[in-house]
Write a protein that holds these residues in place. Structure first.
Motif, mmCIF file in Angstrom:
data_model
loop_
_atom_site.group_PDB
_atom_site.id
_atom_site.type_symbol
_atom_site.label_atom_id
_atom_site.label_comp_id
_atom_site.label_asym_id
_atom_site.label_seq_id
_atom_site.Cartn_x
_atom_site.Cartn_y
_atom_site.Cartn_z
ATOM 1 N N ASN A 25 -39.913 -47.462 -17.273
ATOM 2 C CA ASN A 25 -41.010 -47.648 -16.116
ATOM 3 C C ASN A 25 -40.388 -49.015 -15.188
ATOM 4 O O ASN A 25 -39.413 -49.607 -15.648
ATOM 5 N N ALA A 27 -41.287 -51.752 -11.930
ATOM 6 C CA ALA A 27 -42.135 -52.642 -11.061
ATOM 7 C C ALA A 27 -41.648 -53.796 -10.686
ATOM 8 O O ALA A 27 -41.154 -54.513 -11.331
ATOM 9 N N PRO A 28 -42.207 -54.189 -9.216
ATOM 10 C CA PRO A 28 -41.612 -55.497 -8.902
ATOM 11 C C PRO A 28 -42.499 -56.633 -9.729
ATOM 12 O O PRO A 28 -43.585 -56.570 -9.762
ATOM 13 N N ILE A 29 -41.673 -57.748 -10.048
ATOM 14 C CA ILE A 29 -42.263 -58.561 -10.586
ATOM 15 C C ILE A 29 -41.544 -60.044 -10.269
ATOM 16 O O ILE A 29 -40.456 -60.163 -10.039
ATOM 17 N N GLY A 30 -42.375 -61.111 -10.267
ATOM 18 C CA GLY A 30 -42.003 -62.466 -9.832
ATOM 19 C C GLY A 30 -41.296 -63.236 -10.897
ATOM 20 O O GLY A 30 -42.170 -63.385 -11.935
ATOM 21 N N ARG A 40 -45.622 -63.934 -14.706
ATOM 22 C CA ARG A 40 -47.090 -63.614 -14.952
ATOM 23 C C ARG A 40 -47.333 -62.228 -14.909
ATOM 24 O O ARG A 40 -47.053 -61.765 -13.713
ATOM 25 N N VAL A 41 -47.943 -61.680 -15.785
ATOM 26 C CA VAL A 41 -47.851 -60.036 -15.820
ATOM 27 C C VAL A 41 -49.275 -59.483 -15.892
ATOM 28 O O VAL A 41 -49.847 -59.916 -16.926
ATOM 29 N N TYR A 42 -49.825 -58.933 -15.057
ATOM 30 C CA TYR A 42 -51.095 -58.433 -15.584
ATOM 31 C C TYR A 42 -51.202 -57.431 -16.583
ATOM 32 O O TYR A 42 -50.373 -56.451 -16.594
ATOM 33 N N THR A 45 -51.184 -53.512 -16.555
ATOM 34 C CA THR A 45 -49.924 -52.987 -15.946
ATOM 35 C C THR A 45 -49.270 -51.998 -16.868
ATOM 36 O O THR A 45 -49.218 -52.444 -18.273
ATOM 37 N N PHE A 68 -38.447 -51.540 -3.968
ATOM 38 C CA PHE A 68 -39.528 -52.410 -3.916
ATOM 39 C C PHE A 68 -40.862 -51.462 -3.613
ATOM 40 O O PHE A 68 -41.981 -51.470 -4.597
ATOM 41 N N THR A 140 -45.552 -55.006 1.018
ATOM 42 C CA THR A 140 -45.749 -54.060 -0.312
ATOM 43 C C THR A 140 -46.632 -55.070 -1.250
ATOM 44 O O THR A 140 -47.646 -54.600 -2.298
ATOM 45 N N ILE A 141 -46.497 -56.442 -1.318
ATOM 46 C CA ILE A 141 -47.483 -57.202 -2.214
ATOM 47 C C ILE A 141 -48.814 -57.021 -1.360
ATOM 48 O O ILE A 141 -49.848 -56.940 -2.457
ATOM 49 N N THR A 144 -50.420 -53.835 -2.780
ATOM 50 C CA THR A 144 -51.074 -53.564 -4.108
ATOM 51 C C THR A 144 -52.267 -54.396 -4.191
ATOM 52 O O THR A 144 -53.041 -54.003 -5.027
#
Ligand SMILES: Cc1cc2nc3c(=O)[nH]c(=O)nc-3n(C[C@H](O)[C@H](O)[C@H](O)COP(=O)(O)O)c2cc1C
Length: 187
Positions: A25, A27-30, A40-42, A45, A68, A140-141, A144
């Protein structure tokens, strides 16, 4: 590590993970740099579920704006991945870092502490600052957030980003914003 990879403040990467059954999988993540590295991950997801299952996450540094858009809003094709010593990495990555993850749980958004295990720098290509590229990331942010909150203010902000992409972006940025708009059009 922080210097070598240019991490500062919050740096946007594409996180690749695998599920327990081995499905990759992206996904963009900071990545947050404050002396240590974390994210910090929701918890709703796939990225979170995979990190929880495997305790691993790969941070891919990429400069293709389309990746992205696709990884945030849709699914990346399996062709975009390759396995490196059991870890899923993006073929397009300019560099990647495999992290061991420890999770500080929270019902909505977990903190993931990142400890580097392995890293590779593959391409040191020059990337001049491009407002079109940055605008695709912003759009893109917002996309989402729009999907979750349905607040029309995000659509207005995406329009503004699109104007910047039209003025300053290259072909790939234009393709990426078009893909994003097509996707939102169906929502
Ligand atoms: C530039 C950018 C940065 C993002 N950073 C984060 C983040 O730090 N944490 C997070 O949980 N989601 C973040 N997101 C949203 C996720 O990428 C998005 O929810 C994605 O659909 C999750 O996919 P998954 O369910 O396949 O893991 C970010 C999105 C973008 C476009």
């Amino acid at each position: 590590m922080m210097k070598e990879f240019g991490f500062r403040g919050i740096s946007e990467v594409i996180a690749t993970t695998i599920s327990k059954s081995g499905e990759p999988n992206a996904a963009p993540i900071g990545i947050i740099s404050d002396g240590n590295l974390s994210a910090r991950v929701y918890t709703n997801t796939q990225t979170y579920a995979n990190i929880k299952a495997t305790k691993k996450m790969v941070a891919n540094i990429v400069d293709d704006p389309m990746l992205f858009v696709l990884s945030a809003l849709m699914k990346l094709s399996l062709d975009e991945f390759r396995m490196d010593d059991g870890n899923p990495v993006l073929k397009a990555a300019k560099a990647w870092i495999v992290f061991e993850c420890s999770i500080v749980d929270d019902p909505k958004c977990a903190t993931v502490i990142l400890l580097p295990l392995r890293k590779k720098i593959l391409k040191r290509s020059i990337q001049p600052v491009n407002r079109g590229f940055n605008a695709v990331i912003e759009a893109t942010i917002y996309a989402t957030r729009y999907l979750v909150m349905k607040d029309p203010k995000y659509l207005g902000w995406i329009e503004h980003c699109e104007d910047i992409v039209i003025k300053c972006g290259g072909e790939r940025e234009k393709e990426a914003i078009l893909k994003l708009k097509e996707f939102l059009g169906g929502k």
